[in-house]
Design a protein around this motif. Structure first.
Motif, mmCIF file in Angstrom:
data_model
loop_
_atom_site.group_PDB
_atom_site.id
_atom_site.type_symbol
_atom_site.label_atom_id
_atom_site.label_comp_id
_atom_site.label_asym_id
_atom_site.label_seq_id
_atom_site.Cartn_x
_atom_site.Cartn_y
_atom_site.Cartn_z
ATOM 1 N N SER A 130 -5.396 -7.931 -9.920
ATOM 2 C CA SER A 130 -5.186 -9.323 -10.323
ATOM 3 C C SER A 130 -4.620 -9.456 -11.733
ATOM 4 C CB SER A 130 -6.503 -10.105 -10.230
ATOM 5 O OG SER A 130 -7.506 -9.533 -11.053
ATOM 6 N N TRP A 131 -4.319 -8.319 -12.394
ATOM 7 C CA TRP A 131 -3.849 -8.399 -13.772
ATOM 8 C C TRP A 131 -2.356 -8.696 -13.882
ATOM 9 C CZ3 TRP A 131 -6.370 -8.872 -18.196
ATOM 10 C CH2 TRP A 131 -7.712 -8.519 -18.265
ATOM 11 N N GLY A 132 -1.548 -8.086 -13.057
ATOM 12 C CA GLY A 132 -0.106 -8.254 -13.168
ATOM 13 C C GLY A 132 0.401 -9.469 -12.420
ATOM 14 N N ASP A 133 1.728 -9.660 -12.450
ATOM 15 C CA ASP A 133 2.328 -10.679 -11.596
ATOM 16 C C ASP A 133 2.047 -10.343 -10.137
ATOM 17 O OD1 ASP A 133 3.935 -12.438 -13.500
ATOM 18 O OD2 ASP A 133 4.590 -10.435 -14.080
ATOM 19 N N ALA A 134 1.971 -9.071 -9.840
ATOM 20 C CA ALA A 134 1.563 -8.584 -8.525
ATOM 21 C C ALA A 134 1.146 -7.133 -8.676
ATOM 22 C CB ALA A 134 2.697 -8.716 -7.511
ATOM 23 N N ALA A 135 0.341 -6.669 -7.726
ATOM 24 C CA ALA A 135 -0.129 -5.284 -7.731
ATOM 25 C C ALA A 135 0.129 -4.661 -6.377
ATOM 26 C CB ALA A 135 -1.620 -5.214 -8.062
ATOM 27 N N GLY A 136 0.391 -3.358 -6.385
ATOM 28 C CA GLY A 136 0.562 -2.602 -5.154
ATOM 29 C C GLY A 136 -0.576 -1.612 -4.968
ATOM 30 N N PHE A 137 -1.073 -1.534 -3.731
ATOM 31 C CA PHE A 137 -2.120 -0.572 -3.372
ATOM 32 C C PHE A 137 -1.606 0.339 -2.272
ATOM 33 C CE2 PHE A 137 -4.492 -4.050 -5.228
ATOM 34 C CZ PHE A 137 -5.486 -3.426 -5.940
ATOM 35 N N GLY A 138 -2.117 1.566 -2.240
ATOM 36 C CA GLY A 138 -1.764 2.517 -1.197
ATOM 37 C C GLY A 138 -3.010 3.024 -0.507
ATOM 38 N N PHE A 139 -2.893 3.326 0.792
ATOM 39 C CA PHE A 139 -4.053 3.724 1.585
ATOM 40 C C PHE A 139 -3.784 4.982 2.406
ATOM 41 C CE2 PHE A 139 -4.253 -0.983 1.148
ATOM 42 C CZ PHE A 139 -5.294 -1.010 0.223
ATOM 43 N N TYR A 140 -3.091 5.932 1.757
ATOM 44 C CA TYR A 140 -2.927 7.256 2.344
ATOM 45 C C TYR A 140 -4.322 7.871 2.527
ATOM 46 C CZ TYR A 140 -0.762 11.857 3.024
ATOM 47 O OH TYR A 140 -0.358 13.055 3.547
ATOM 48 N N PRO A 141 -4.496 8.865 3.426
ATOM 49 C CA PRO A 141 -5.849 9.373 3.697
ATOM 50 C C PRO A 141 -6.597 9.971 2.514
ATOM 51 C CG PRO A 141 -4.404 9.945 5.510
ATOM 52 C CD PRO A 141 -3.523 9.345 4.437
ATOM 53 N N ASN A 142 -5.937 10.237 1.394
ATOM 54 C CA ASN A 142 -6.670 10.767 0.235
ATOM 55 C C ASN A 142 -7.213 9.674 -0.676
ATOM 56 O OD1 ASN A 142 -4.243 9.897 -0.879
ATOM 57 N ND2 ASN A 142 -3.945 11.728 -2.132
ATOM 58 N N LYS A 143 -6.910 8.415 -0.371
ATOM 59 C CA LYS A 143 -7.342 7.320 -1.239
ATOM 60 C C LYS A 143 -8.802 6.945 -0.979
ATOM 61 C CE LYS A 143 -3.367 6.454 -3.348
ATOM 62 N NZ LYS A 143 -2.391 7.266 -2.628
ATOM 63 N N GLN A 144 -9.309 6.014 -1.800
ATOM 64 C CA GLN A 144 -10.703 5.574 -1.653
ATOM 65 C C GLN A 144 -10.972 5.063 -0.239
ATOM 66 O OE1 GLN A 144 -8.685 4.945 -4.184
ATOM 67 N NE2 GLN A 144 -9.779 4.874 -6.141
ATOM 68 N N ILE A 145 -10.076 4.226 0.280
ATOM 69 C CA ILE A 145 -10.107 3.852 1.689
ATOM 70 C C ILE A 145 -8.743 4.182 2.283
ATOM 71 C CG2 ILE A 145 -11.747 1.980 1.245
ATOM 72 C CD1 ILE A 145 -9.323 0.073 2.038
ATOM 73 N N THR A 146 -8.691 4.295 3.591
ATOM 74 C CA THR A 146 -7.419 4.620 4.230
ATOM 75 C C THR A 146 -7.122 3.677 5.383
ATOM 76 O OG1 THR A 146 -6.099 6.392 5.223
ATOM 77 C CG2 THR A 146 -8.421 6.294 5.839
ATOM 78 N N THR A 147 -5.844 3.474 5.613
ATOM 79 C CA THR A 147 -5.387 2.834 6.839
ATOM 80 C C THR A 147 -4.578 3.844 7.659
ATOM 81 O OG1 THR A 147 -3.402 2.001 5.695
ATOM 82 C CG2 THR A 147 -5.299 0.524 5.818
ATOM 83 N N GLY A 148 -4.690 5.121 7.330
ATOM 84 C CA GLY A 148 -3.860 6.167 7.915
ATOM 85 C C GLY A 148 -2.593 6.289 7.092
ATOM 86 N N GLU A 149 -1.715 5.352 7.262
ATOM 87 C CA GLU A 149 -0.582 5.094 6.376
ATOM 88 C C GLU A 149 -0.581 3.589 6.144
ATOM 89 O OE1 GLU A 149 1.556 6.966 4.836
ATOM 90 O OE2 GLU A 149 1.692 8.890 5.907
ATOM 91 N N GLY A 150 -0.404 3.155 4.926
ATOM 92 C CA GLY A 150 -0.390 1.715 4.697
ATOM 93 C C GLY A 150 -0.523 1.359 3.235
#
Length: 389
Positions: free
Chosen positions: A172-192
């Motif tokens: 919520s700090w920037g004009d917008a933020a990007g998140f990734g959910f590759y399987p090594n992240k805190q949570i995953t969507t598989g790819e997403g």
């Protein structure tokens, strides 16, 4: 006697809850752009404290959509960090923007805000900062700089879901933020991935961009050049189920980091452990990265990495400096010593196995292997038995 099972560098935290969520989509007839995506986006917006979230196919797609939606001037420069995964800079090149790297704060690995301000020129149109390894960037100072110079502020929070700075969630700090959910992240969507923002017009544009530039209302009406960056219902259902368990996953990862921190205490003359607490921020543990102290250099770090892998212990050099990647050197002419803090850190950092369900036995095995291999891989002048006290 058989060798012990390999310890992976990372693995997702998956339970029956996630499997049931994905199976429920398979029982439906809606596999794209349906209720699972809507639920996932609502949860992401709530977790990040923003009005809008837009699910996409990867963290790279999220950042690309943000850069595109901001309509930054072609050929403009974007101040960013050379110490990150390469996608944070690649998305600028997708839009004919020029990355203007500035060095990092070696204590945090994040972009140095003082260097950001000094690097602003009339061609500068944005700042893109990264929450490196889940440690929030200096967002209050960056927000102040961006506002003072009328610059867009883009957050690469792909590694930091659940983190916060000064009590304000990352995302919520920037004009917008990007998140990734590759399987090594805190949570995953598989790819997403996902975009979070309080800017309704930017969110609307990103929804169009992810779906081949279609107008968000009406069928087969394409109002801009877009991409196939859709997040499937299967991926979204997995992500929503993971978000249901986010607090538990983050707590498990924090416990794992504490176990590492304590177990590595006898080795602090040789390596630097990541800080467990931050003065004005809440970290979200993405990876556990150690930094080998001088006189260690890249060749010694790589030898240690090879030795650990030979023992079945996953590890990786996180991160190589972007400006020294072959493509960037060929395109922009970057040379060594351009960003000394980044290059020094990049040559001596190493990610150890880290995931929510890592066991104490696995951590002890990693630490025992470090005790074994640190003396043999060390610089000649530093080769001596390590303390085990």
């Amino acid at each position: 006697m058989s060798a012990p099972a390999p310890i992976p560098l990372s693995q997702p935290s998956l339970t029956a809850h996630e499997r049931e969520a994905v199976a429920s989509v398979m029982q439906s007839t809606r596999l794209s752009m349906g209720p699972a995506l809507e639920r996932f986006e609502e949860q992401m917006a709530e977790h990040c404290g923003v009005d809008h979230a837009v699910g996409v196919s990867s963290g790279t797609a999220a950042l690309h959509c943000i850069v595109r939606a901001l309509d930054l001037p072609e050929g403009g420069t974007v101040i960013t960090t050379p110490y990150s995964f390469v996608a944070s800079s690649n998305v600028l090149l997708f839009e004919d923007l020029v990355p203007r790297f500035v060095d990092i704060d070696p204590a945090t690995y994040n972009i140095d805000p003082a260097r950001v301000e000094a690097a602003i020129t009339p061609d500068t149109c944005a700042i893109l900062a990264v929450d490196v390894f889940g440690r929030p960037a200096p967002w209050p100072r960056l927000r102040k700089i961006a506002d003072a110079h009328d610059l867009a502020l883009i957050a690469d929070s792909c590694e930091a879901l659940g983190a916060s700075r000064c009590g304000t969630p990352v995302g919520s700090w920037g004009d917008a933020a990007g998140f990734g959910f590759y399987p090594n992240k805190q949570i995953t969507t598989g790819e997403g991935g996902c975009i979070t923002t309080n800017n309704a017009a930017l969110a609307e544009t990103c929804r169009s961009l992810r779906n081949q530039g279609r107008a968000t209302r009406g069928r087969m009406r394409h109002v801009r050049l877009g991409y196939n960056y859709r997040l499937s219902e299967l991926n979204a259902a997995l992500g929503a189920a993971q978000l249901d368990r986010l607090d538990a996953i983050l707590k498990a990862r924090t416990r794992a980091s504490t176990r590492y921190h304590d177990a590595l205490a006898p080795l602090t003359d040789t390596l630097r452990r990541p800080p467990q607490t931050l003065p004005d921020a809440e970290r979200s543990w993405f990876v556990y990265v150690i930094e080998l102290r001088p006189p260690w250099i890249r060749t010694h770090r790589d030898a240690l990495c090879d030795a650990l892998r030979a023992d079945g212990i996953g590890c990786a050099p996180y991160f190589p400096a972007i400006h020294l990647q072959p493509f960037y050197r060929e395109r922009f002419g970057f040379r060594e010593d351009a960003f000394p803090h980044c290059e020094s850190v990049a040559a001596r950092t190493l990610a150890l196995p880290f995931f929510a369900e890592i066991t104490e036995t696995q951590i002890c095995r990693v630490v025992d292997a470090l005790h074994t291999h640190l003396p043999t891989c060390a610089p000649e002048s530093n080769r001596m038995p390590l303390s085990t006290s």
